[in-house]
Scaffold this active site. Structure first.
Site, PDB file in Angstrom:
ATOM      1  N   ASP A  36     -13.771  14.367  -4.720  1.00 35.69           N
ATOM      2  CA  ASP A  36     -13.832  15.634  -5.464  1.00 35.69           C
ATOM      3  C   ASP A  36     -15.023  15.544  -6.413  1.00 35.69           C
ATOM      4  O   ASP A  36     -15.792  14.585  -6.352  1.00 35.69           O
ATOM      5  CB  ASP A  36     -12.498  15.826  -6.217  1.00 35.69           C
ATOM      6  CG  ASP A  36     -12.135  17.301  -6.374  1.00 35.69           C
ATOM      7  OD1 ASP A  36     -13.022  18.089  -6.767  1.00 35.69           O
ATOM      8  OD2 ASP A  36     -10.971  17.655  -6.128  1.00 35.69           O
TER       9      ASP A  36
ATOM     10  N   LYS B 260      -7.336   8.195  -1.379  1.00 33.23           N
ATOM     11  CA  LYS B 260      -8.706   8.569  -0.957  1.00 33.23           C
ATOM     12  C   LYS B 260      -9.259   9.787  -1.696  1.00 33.23           C
ATOM     13  O   LYS B 260      -9.502  10.837  -1.121  1.00 33.23           O
ATOM     14  CB  LYS B 260      -8.747   8.814   0.558  1.00 33.23           C
ATOM     15  CG  LYS B 260      -8.389   7.594   1.381  1.00 33.23           C
ATOM     16  CD  LYS B 260      -8.582   7.833   2.859  1.00 33.23           C
ATOM     17  CE  LYS B 260      -8.248   6.612   3.699  1.00 33.23           C
ATOM     18  NZ  LYS B 260      -6.823   6.226   3.661  1.00 33.23           N
TER      19      LYS B 260
ATOM     20  N   ARG C 216       2.846  -1.352  10.781  1.00 38.13           N
ATOM     21  CA  ARG C 216       3.899  -1.390  11.788  1.00 38.13           C
ATOM     22  C   ARG C 216       4.345  -2.763  12.277  1.00 38.13           C
ATOM     23  O   ARG C 216       5.553  -2.950  12.499  1.00 38.13           O
ATOM     24  CB  ARG C 216       3.502  -0.465  12.958  1.00 38.13           C
ATOM     25  CG  ARG C 216       3.647   1.002  12.554  1.00 38.13           C
ATOM     26  CD  ARG C 216       2.920   1.936  13.476  1.00 38.13           C
ATOM     27  NE  ARG C 216       1.475   1.782  13.337  1.00 38.13           N
ATOM     28  CZ  ARG C 216       0.584   2.492  14.027  1.00 38.13           C
ATOM     29  NH1 ARG C 216       1.011   3.389  14.897  1.00 38.13           N
ATOM     30  NH2 ARG C 216      -0.697   2.305  13.843  1.00 38.13           N
TER      31      ARG C 216
ATOM     32  N   ASP D 115      -3.417   4.396  -2.025  1.00 37.48           N
ATOM     33  CA  ASP D 115      -4.448   4.823  -1.065  1.00 37.48           C
ATOM     34  C   ASP D 115      -4.418   6.345  -0.912  1.00 37.48           C
ATOM     35  O   ASP D 115      -3.890   6.873   0.058  1.00 37.48           O
ATOM     36  CB  ASP D 115      -4.182   4.123   0.278  1.00 37.48           C
ATOM     37  CG  ASP D 115      -5.267   4.405   1.304  1.00 37.48           C
ATOM     38  OD1 ASP D 115      -6.379   4.803   0.910  1.00 37.48           O
ATOM     39  OD2 ASP D 115      -4.990   4.218   2.504  1.00 37.48           O
TER      40      ASP D 115
ATOM     41  N   LYS E   5       0.846  -1.201   0.000  1.00 32.39           N
ATOM     42  CA  LYS E   5       0.000   0.000   0.000  1.00 32.39           C
ATOM     43  C   LYS E   5       0.881   1.250   0.000  1.00 32.39           C
ATOM     44  O   LYS E   5       1.776   1.406   0.835  1.00 32.39           O
ATOM     45  CB  LYS E   5      -0.897   0.015   1.239  1.00 32.39           C
ATOM     46  CG  LYS E   5      -1.799   1.255   1.310  1.00 32.39           C
ATOM     47  CD  LYS E   5      -2.850   1.099   2.389  1.00 32.39           C
ATOM     48  CE  LYS E   5      -2.460   1.714   3.702  1.00 32.39           C
ATOM     49  NZ  LYS E   5      -2.692   3.146   3.814  1.00 32.39           N
TER      50      LYS E   5
ATOM     51  N   THR F  19     -12.345   5.515  10.887  1.00 32.73           N
ATOM     52  CA  THR F  19     -12.482   4.951  12.232  1.00 32.73           C
ATOM     53  C   THR F  19     -12.114   5.957  13.316  1.00 32.73           C
ATOM     54  O   THR F  19     -12.321   5.702  14.492  1.00 32.73           O
ATOM     55  CB  THR F  19     -11.626   3.679  12.391  1.00 32.73           C
ATOM     56  OG1 THR F  19     -10.323   3.983  11.924  1.00 32.73           O
ATOM     57  CG2 THR F  19     -12.201   2.530  11.615  1.00 32.73           C
TER      58      THR F  19
HETATM   59  O1  C5P Z   1      -1.451   0.263  12.258  1.00 35.06           O
HETATM   60  P1  C5P Z   1      -0.728  -0.114  10.984  1.00 35.06           P
HETATM   61  O2  C5P Z   1       0.672   0.408  10.951  1.00 35.06           O
HETATM   62  O3  C5P Z   1      -0.792  -1.605  10.718  1.00 35.06           O
HETATM   63  O4  C5P Z   1      -1.568   0.613   9.837  1.00 35.06           O
HETATM   64  C1  C5P Z   1      -1.511   0.187   8.512  1.00 35.06           C
HETATM   65  C2  C5P Z   1      -2.269   1.117   7.595  1.00 35.06           C
HETATM   66  O5  C5P Z   1      -3.671   1.046   7.799  1.00 35.06           O
HETATM   67  C3  C5P Z   1      -1.882   2.584   7.731  1.00 35.06           C
HETATM   68  O6  C5P Z   1      -1.409   2.989   6.450  1.00 35.06           O
HETATM   69  C4  C5P Z   1      -3.148   3.297   8.107  1.00 35.06           C
HETATM   70  O7  C5P Z   1      -3.298   4.513   7.424  1.00 35.06           O
HETATM   71  C5  C5P Z   1      -4.243   2.344   7.650  1.00 35.06           C
HETATM   72  N1  C5P Z   1      -5.489   2.497   8.389  1.00 35.06           N
HETATM   73  C6  C5P Z   1      -5.621   2.234   9.725  1.00 35.06           C
HETATM   74  N2  C5P Z   1      -6.808   2.339  10.381  1.00 35.06           N
HETATM   75  C7  C5P Z   1      -7.854   2.694   9.715  1.00 35.06           C
HETATM   76  C8  C5P Z   1      -7.774   2.977   8.364  1.00 35.06           C
HETATM   77  C9  C5P Z   1      -6.570   2.877   7.719  1.00 35.06           C
HETATM   78  O8  C5P Z   1      -4.666   1.922  10.384  1.00 35.06           O
HETATM   79  N3  C5P Z   1      -8.971   2.739  10.362  1.00 35.06           N
END
Ligand code: C5P
Length: 231
Positions: free
Chosen positions: A63, A60, A207, A58, A30, A115
């Site tokens: 427009d 988003k 992460r 991604d 991504k 979220t």
């Molecule tokens: O928390 P982590 O590092 O796994 O996040 C992975 C991706 O998921 C990030 O790029 C974040 O923008 C996306 N994301 C998220 N929670 C959401 C929507 C998107 O963590 N509710």
């Protein structure tokens, strides 16, 4: 089987290249605004070289329909396999994005309610009186009817969204944490196996892979968990 998408939430093309080469076993990556703005479209496109169709761009889009259609066309030309638009942009905007990628391998995902929103924010700041689950289900149904190939949803919305969009749509889930990983700032998380069993077609993990001492091992462990969940 549910597919793993590694989130390339890094600040340079060099770092992104390194993650992609370490995490070769993962088919999907991504690219969000953070990397896209640092590496540029050529950089992001370079990451797909030799592996067409592995980038989830991604950005988003939200427009007027004509502008979103032009952006979707540009993303498809760049080789992005998945792109995101905000469902709140409405039916015509989503239909325009879909029309723009027709005949290409690019698929459109609609983002429903972020979220980070609460029921109160939705009501008082955005002016939507319905609850978050009601709004998520309505947006998801409308987006797929308008032409989106799927939706991005939080783990606790998988069932709800799956019911709203039917069995064929893509359901992409971030906020996934293997049991061995830290929760970071994700408030409500789910394991890869749980997300897979509930019907996610893709999970997005950042992460737990990027911060792992051996990202390759993190990817292997998640892929194994997904494989076992599919049996
Ligand atoms: O928390 P982590 O590092 O796994 O996040 C992975 C991706 O998921 C990030 O790029 C974040 O923008 C996306 N994301 C998220 N929670 C959401 C929507 C998107 O963590 N509710």
């Amino acid at each position: 089987m549910t597919e793993l998408i590694t989130a390339l939430d890094v600040d340079s093309l060099e770092e992104a290249r390194q993650v992609v080469s370490e995490c070769e076993a993962c088919r999907w990556f991504k690219v969000g605004a953070q990397l896209f703005l640092r590496a540029g479209p050529d950089g992001a496109a370079e990451l797909t070289k030799g592996h067409p169709g592995r980038i989830f761009l991604d950005l988003k889009f939200h427009d007027i329909p004509n502008t979103v259609a032009n952006s979707a066309r540009a993303a498809a030309a760049m080789g992005a396999a998945l792109i995101t638009v905000h469902a709140a942009g409405g039916r015509n905007m989503i239909a325009a994005a879909r029309e723009a990628v027709e005949g290409t391998d690019t698929r459109i995902l609609a983002v429903t309610v972020l979220t980070s929103m609460t029921d109160q924010m939705l009501r008082d700041e955005v002016g939507i009186p319905n609850s978050i689950p009601e709004t998520v289900a309505r947006f998801a149904r409308m987006a797929v009817e308008a032409g989106a190939h799927g939706v991005v949803a939080s783990p606790h919305e998988i069932r709800l969204v799956r019911e709203a969009v039917g069995p064929d749509a893509l359901v992409v889930i971030p906020g996934v944490r293997p049991t061995w990983a830290a929760q970071d700032d994700q408030a409500r998380v789910m394991t890869p196996a749980e997300a897979a069993r509930l019907g996610a077609t893709h999970i997005v993990v950042g992460r737990p892979i990027l911060k792992h001492r051996e990202p390759r091992k993190a990817v292997t462990a998640i892929l194994t968990e997904l494989d076992e969940a599919s049996r």
